[in-house]
Design a protein around this motif. Structure first.
Motif, PDB file in Angstrom:
ATOM      1  N   ASN A  26       0.851  -1.213  -0.227  1.00 39.57           N
ATOM      2  CA  ASN A  26       0.075   0.108  -0.112  1.00 39.57           C
ATOM      3  C   ASN A  26       1.030   1.270   0.048  1.00 39.57           C
ATOM      4  O   ASN A  26       1.975   1.334   0.952  1.00 39.57           O
ATOM      5  CB  ASN A  26      -0.836   0.021   1.261  1.00 39.57           C
ATOM      6  CG  ASN A  26      -1.929  -0.906   1.111  1.00 39.57           C
ATOM      7  OD1 ASN A  26      -2.352  -1.254  -0.058  1.00 39.57           O
ATOM      8  ND2 ASN A  26      -2.721  -1.507   2.303  1.00 39.57           N
ATOM      9  N   GLY A  27       0.549   2.126  -0.906  1.00 41.30           N
ATOM     10  CA  GLY A  27       1.206   3.490  -1.051  1.00 41.30           C
ATOM     11  C   GLY A  27       2.527   3.287  -1.546  1.00 41.30           C
ATOM     12  O   GLY A  27       3.279   4.483  -1.468  1.00 41.30           O
ATOM     13  N   VAL A  28       3.117   2.387  -2.207  1.00 35.93           N
ATOM     14  CA  VAL A  28       4.360   2.292  -2.923  1.00 35.93           C
ATOM     15  C   VAL A  28       3.895   2.110  -4.312  1.00 35.93           C
ATOM     16  O   VAL A  28       3.432   1.079  -4.510  1.00 35.93           O
ATOM     17  CB  VAL A  28       5.183   1.019  -2.003  1.00 35.93           C
ATOM     18  CG1 VAL A  28       6.562   0.913  -2.765  1.00 35.93           C
ATOM     19  CG2 VAL A  28       5.244   1.386  -0.649  1.00 35.93           C
ATOM     20  N   TRP A  45       7.965  -3.965  -5.404  1.00 32.93           N
ATOM     21  CA  TRP A  45       7.679  -2.779  -4.401  1.00 32.93           C
ATOM     22  C   TRP A  45       8.731  -2.759  -3.437  1.00 32.93           C
ATOM     23  O   TRP A  45       8.826  -3.810  -2.685  1.00 32.93           O
ATOM     24  CB  TRP A  45       6.297  -3.062  -4.112  1.00 32.93           C
ATOM     25  CG  TRP A  45       5.125  -3.064  -4.853  1.00 32.93           C
ATOM     26  CD1 TRP A  45       4.404  -1.831  -5.391  1.00 32.93           C
ATOM     27  CD2 TRP A  45       4.439  -4.050  -5.656  1.00 32.93           C
ATOM     28  NE1 TRP A  45       3.324  -2.426  -6.085  1.00 32.93           N
ATOM     29  CE2 TRP A  45       3.403  -3.693  -6.226  1.00 32.93           C
ATOM     30  CE3 TRP A  45       4.941  -5.396  -5.522  1.00 32.93           C
ATOM     31  CZ2 TRP A  45       2.622  -4.547  -7.125  1.00 32.93           C
ATOM     32  CZ3 TRP A  45       3.895  -6.349  -6.413  1.00 32.93           C
ATOM     33  CH2 TRP A  45       2.900  -5.747  -7.286  1.00 32.93           C
ATOM     34  N   ASP A  47       9.682  -0.531  -0.147  1.00 31.20           N
ATOM     35  CA  ASP A  47       9.053   0.599   0.892  1.00 31.20           C
ATOM     36  C   ASP A  47      10.705   0.954   1.530  1.00 31.20           C
ATOM     37  O   ASP A  47      11.022   0.079   2.379  1.00 31.20           O
ATOM     38  CB  ASP A  47       8.043  -0.170   1.702  1.00 31.20           C
ATOM     39  CG  ASP A  47       7.785   1.038   2.925  1.00 31.20           C
ATOM     40  OD1 ASP A  47       7.965   2.252   2.587  1.00 31.20           O
ATOM     41  OD2 ASP A  47       7.094   0.750   3.760  1.00 31.20           O
ATOM     42  N   GLN A  49      12.374   3.223   4.119  1.00 30.98           N
ATOM     43  CA  GLN A  49      12.099   3.963   5.368  1.00 30.98           C
ATOM     44  C   GLN A  49      13.588   4.367   6.116  1.00 30.98           C
ATOM     45  O   GLN A  49      14.078   3.121   6.487  1.00 30.98           O
ATOM     46  CB  GLN A  49      11.154   3.397   6.323  1.00 30.98           C
ATOM     47  CG  GLN A  49       9.667   3.395   5.638  1.00 30.98           C
ATOM     48  CD  GLN A  49       8.611   2.998   6.758  1.00 30.98           C
ATOM     49  OE1 GLN A  49       8.850   3.093   7.782  1.00 30.98           O
ATOM     50  NE2 GLN A  49       7.495   2.498   6.216  1.00 30.98           N
TER      51      GLN A  49
END
Length: 139
Positions: A26-28, A45, A47, A49
């Motif tokens: 989600n969101g990537v 994908w 992510d 951080q």
């Protein structure tokens, strides 16, 4: 460094049958690449951080080599810093291309060392890694 052939086959088959870290994050935004020569396709994908690969997932279709390479990549690189991920990607690429032996840091990715002898399969093994490079913004 290489794994015994029977162990390598078992690792590859396991990751093809039961791929790890699959599906969109989600969101990537995902990066999709394909190998038109053999029909392999993969979406990665990543992510990231605080300079670390927090989550790394994929989806795809294709041969056992491309799919197991993607699954092994996600397992190996999740939790690594970007510097570590790029270093391991470089080691993996060198091993698959036959430019260097695999190192213990590659762990189960050593199962794909034999691909270096199969020129047509090199692209299969490297496809998810090429998508990873784009997802991470290059080396």
């Amino acid at each position: 460094m290489a794994l015994p052939e029977a162990v390598a086959r078992q690792i590859i088959a396991d990751h093809q049958r039961r791929p790890r870290h699959t599906g969109p994050l989600n969101g990537v935004a995902g990066v999709t690449l394909d190998n038109p020569g053999c029909g392999d396709q993969v979406t990665v994908w990543a992510d990231v951080q605080a300079g670390r690969v927090a989550q790394l997932n994929f989806s795809g279709k294709g041969c056992a080599i491309s799919q197991s390479s993607a699954s092994l990549m996600t397992v190996t690189l999740t939790g690594k810093t970007l510097e570590e991920a790029h270093a391991l990607a470089g080691q993996f690429r060198a091993m698959v291309m036959g430019d260097a032996d695999g190192t213990p840091e590659l762990g189960d990715l050593l199962a794909l060392a034999g691909v270096s002898r199969l020129h047509a399969r090199r692209k299969c093994a490297l496809l998810p890694w090429r998508a990873l490079e784009q997802a991470l913004g290059g080396p």
